[in-house]
Each structure stands twice: as structure tokens, then as C-alpha cells.
Design an enzyme around this catalytic site. Structure first.
Site, mmCIF file in Angstrom:
data_model
loop_
_atom_site.group_PDB
_atom_site.id
_atom_site.type_symbol
_atom_site.label_atom_id
_atom_site.label_comp_id
_atom_site.label_asym_id
_atom_site.label_seq_id
_atom_site.Cartn_x
_atom_site.Cartn_y
_atom_site.Cartn_z
ATOM 1 N N HIS A 136 46.379 44.613 60.778
ATOM 2 C CA HIS A 136 45.267 45.576 60.710
ATOM 3 C C HIS A 136 45.811 47.015 60.604
ATOM 4 O O HIS A 136 45.538 47.854 61.472
ATOM 5 C CB HIS A 136 44.354 45.424 61.931
ATOM 6 N N ARG A 159 37.030 42.585 57.434
ATOM 7 C CA ARG A 159 37.094 42.038 58.784
ATOM 8 C C ARG A 159 37.492 40.560 58.677
ATOM 9 O O ARG A 159 37.115 39.878 57.720
ATOM 10 C CB ARG A 159 35.734 42.139 59.482
#
Ligand code: NDP
Ligand code: OXD
Length: 307
Positions: free
Chosen positions: A270, A222
């Protein structure tokens, strides 16, 4: 079953769950007439407090492996169970991405692209797998698979986790007390940790300084695991050779953010491993039925541990 992910097209998900079990009624928020009928929700980055309108909700499943986007909502009642996706395809896609990034680093492919832009024909020495230590932070369902795969391919791999956890064909380190030894051998550091209070901002100046000179950082966990300015500073100091970042805080990475233009930082949006609706719909259907029948759920998250 309620399915909520603001801004995301959900038709493929609704169809995949319907294929897995035509008996489950899957509704998007605008289609819900009676919020009291919803017991199970599939969610990704829902607005905080969103589920307060659903009095009989008993389980929230993440669309993916991570649950940080669910647990950060303080309004979710403590008796609502949180589950996540565990999927061999998700782990294998991550391994293939990690391998691509490691090979790009070994053979200097980013630098050749930059030379090409300048019309430069200039050879540089390269690294070999056997000479490079890859350290995986987080050897859970995904990290363990990545570690095993990279070890089989020929890298010297080590892994770091909170507890002894999974053991494999790579060297294992555990806890804060063994973090420094783990970092010293990590020429390529790959973060595959979940985001929890204990892992937030873990990749800071202090941690980066413990990597070997010339090390390369890959963040697939993350964005908030990394302190962006510390990463930039340590790369600019010459201690690190660069980084590949797939995850950011916030996402999308805002225009003009200093990470975008850094010559030694590669960015992907991502995409390291994307959940496949067809692959995971059967486990969503299974958990839906287990919940209805009062049976234990699969892939349950510890709300205390945060993963
Ligand atoms: P798991 O929960 O299976 O594994 C988590 C691992 O992290 C475990 O090994 C755990 O240790 C370790 N860990 C947790 N907290 C700490 C800590 N404080 N110190 C050291 N180790 C810790 O997660 P997954 O492998 O399924 O997924 C990992 C993450 O990957 C997700 O949470 C998500 O953020 C990210 N992800 C990113 C994607 C992308 O496209 N970029 C796609 C999919 C996932 P222990 O074994 O001791 O419990
Ligand atoms: C996940 C992700 O957590 O895609 O699955 O980041």
C-alpha cells in the site's frame, strides 16, 4: 482538532498542521481532556464506535483520498460531514507508480528477476506502449490524472466511471452497460475505484474473463475490489499474464496468504501514493476554519454514494 490513526506515528502530521496554522490545537486521543471540545477529527482506520465519545464532532476528514474506512462505521451520526484529501501530489505520485508498473509489465522485468535468481541468460520478446491498451477503472481525481498521464506517455488509454464525469484525451466508458466494451480493450487493467457497496468484489472471475488473453491486472484501489481466489484461478488458467497488487484485505497481508508466493503476482505494501502531511495540512486547516465559520467544506463526500 482530534487526530486518530491507531498504530501510526502522528508527530509529522501534528507538526505539519501546526505549521499550516499555529492557532489550531491538534490533539491525539490520549491528550483529550474534554471530548466535548472536539469538533473536527482527522482519522484513518479508527475503531468502530470510537467517535461516540465525541458529542460535538461535526466533521471527519480522511487522512487520504479514500473514505471507506470512515463510512464503514455505522455509529457515525448522519449529520457529521465527511471530507477527504484531494491533492495534486497524491495524483502525480499515483501516476508515477502506475507508469512504473506498466513499464515493468511491458519489458518483463519481474520475469528477468526470476531468471536472474536461476542464473538464466534468456531473452524474451517485449511489448511497446502503442500496442497496449490500458483501462483505468475509476476516472476521478486520481484516475483521471493517471489516464491523462499514461495517454501523454504513449499508451492507448481508456477510462470507466459511473457517470459521464471527467472527459479527457482518452476514450471514456460509463456504467454497467459499457463495462464489457471497456474490458475488451484493456490489456492492462488498473483499478482506481473507491470502495463502495457497488464496487466491492467487482474484479471477480466474470469480469476477469472479459479481459483480452494475456491481460495484466493492477489493483491500486482497495483490496476488497478483487476476489483473490478468482484472480489466482484466472491467472493459473493462463488467461491472464499476472497482476500487481498494492492493496489488500486485510492489511498487512497475513503471512502464508497464497498471494505472497504466487510467481505471477507482484506485491507492494500500500505504497502506490502516500499522503504527504506538508502538502495537505493547508487544506485540513482550511476545512477546520470553514467548519467553525459554517461555510461549505472542501472535498465533501456523498455519504449516499460512498465516495
Ligand atoms: P474519486 O472519488 O475522485 O473518483 C472515484 C472514481 O470512481 C470516479 O470516476 C467515479 O465515477 C468512479 N466510480 C465510483 N463508483 C463507481 C461505480 N460503481 N462504477 C463505476 N465507476 C465508479 O476518487 P480518487 O480518484 O480520489 O481516489 C480513488 C481511490 O484510490 C480511493 O478511494 C482509494 O481507494 C484509492 N487510493 C489508493 C492509494 C494507494 O496508495 N494505493 C492512494 C490513494 C487513493 P464518477 O466520475 O462517475 O463519479
Ligand atoms: C488513500 C490511500 O486513500 O492511501 O489515500 O489509500
Amino acid at each position: 482538532m482530534l487526530i486518530v490513526s491507531p498504530g501510526k506515528k502522528l508527530d509529522a502530521w501534528v507538526q505539519a498542521i501546526h505549521r499550516a496554522d499555529p492557532g489550531i490545537r491538534v490533539l491525539q486521543p490520549a491528550e483529550v481532556e474534554n471530548t466535548g471540545e472536539v469538533t473536527f477529527a482527522l482519522a484513518w482506520k479508527h475503531p468502530q464506535g470510537f467517535f461516540l465519545d465525541y458529542p460535538n464532532l461535526r466533521c471527519i476528514s480522511s487522512f487520504g483520498a479514500g473514505v471507506d474506512h470512515i463510512l464503514e462505521d455505522p455509529h457515525i451520526p448522519p449529520d457529521v460531514q465527511v471530507v477527504r484529501i484531494v491533492d495534486p501530489l497524491l495524483s502525480q505520485d499515483m501516476l508515477e507508480f502506475a507508469l512504473a508498473v506498466c513499464m515493468k509489465r511491458l519489458r518483463g522485468l519481474t520475469l528477468y528477476r526470476q531468471k536472474q535468481d536461476k542464473g538464466l541468460w534468456k531473452k524474451a520478446p517485449y511489448l511497446r506502449m502503442a500496442d497496449v491498451g490500458v483501462g483505468i477503472m475509476g476516472t476521478g481525481m486520481i484516475g483521471h490524472h493517471v489516464a491523462e498521464g499514461l495517454a501523454k506517455t504513449g499508451f492507448r488509454v481508456s477510462g470507466w466511471s459511473r457517470t459521464p464525469g471527467r472527459q479527457g484525451s482518452y476514450r471514456k466508458y460509463q456504467g454497467q452497460e459499457q463495462l464489457a466494451d471497456f474490458l475488451h480493450g484493456s490489456d492492462i487493467l488498473i483499478c482506481l475505484l473507491p470502495l463502495t457497496p457497488a464496487t466491492r468484489a467487482i474484479i471477480d472471475q466474470h469480469l476477469l474473463a472479459q479481459l483480452p488473453p494475456g491481460a495484466y491486472v493492477v489493483n491500486l484501489g482497495r483490496g476488497t475490489h478483487v476476489v483473490d481466489q478468482d484472480l489466482i484461478d484466472v491467472i493459473d488458467s493462463g488467461h491472464l499474464s499476472g497482476a500487481h497488487l498494492d492493496v489488500f484485505e486485510p492489511e498487512p497481508l497475513p503471512p502464508g496468504h497464497p498471494l505472497w508466493a504466487h510467481a505471477k503476482i507482484d506485491i507492494t505494501p500500500h505504497v502506490a501514493s502516500l499522503t504527504s502531511p506538508g502538502s495537505v495540512a493547508p487544506q485540513l486547516a482550511e476545512n477546520y476554519h470553514r467548519l467553525r465559520e459554517g461555510r461549505p467544506l472542501m472535498n465533501l463526500v456523498s455519504r449516499e454514494a460512498g465516495y
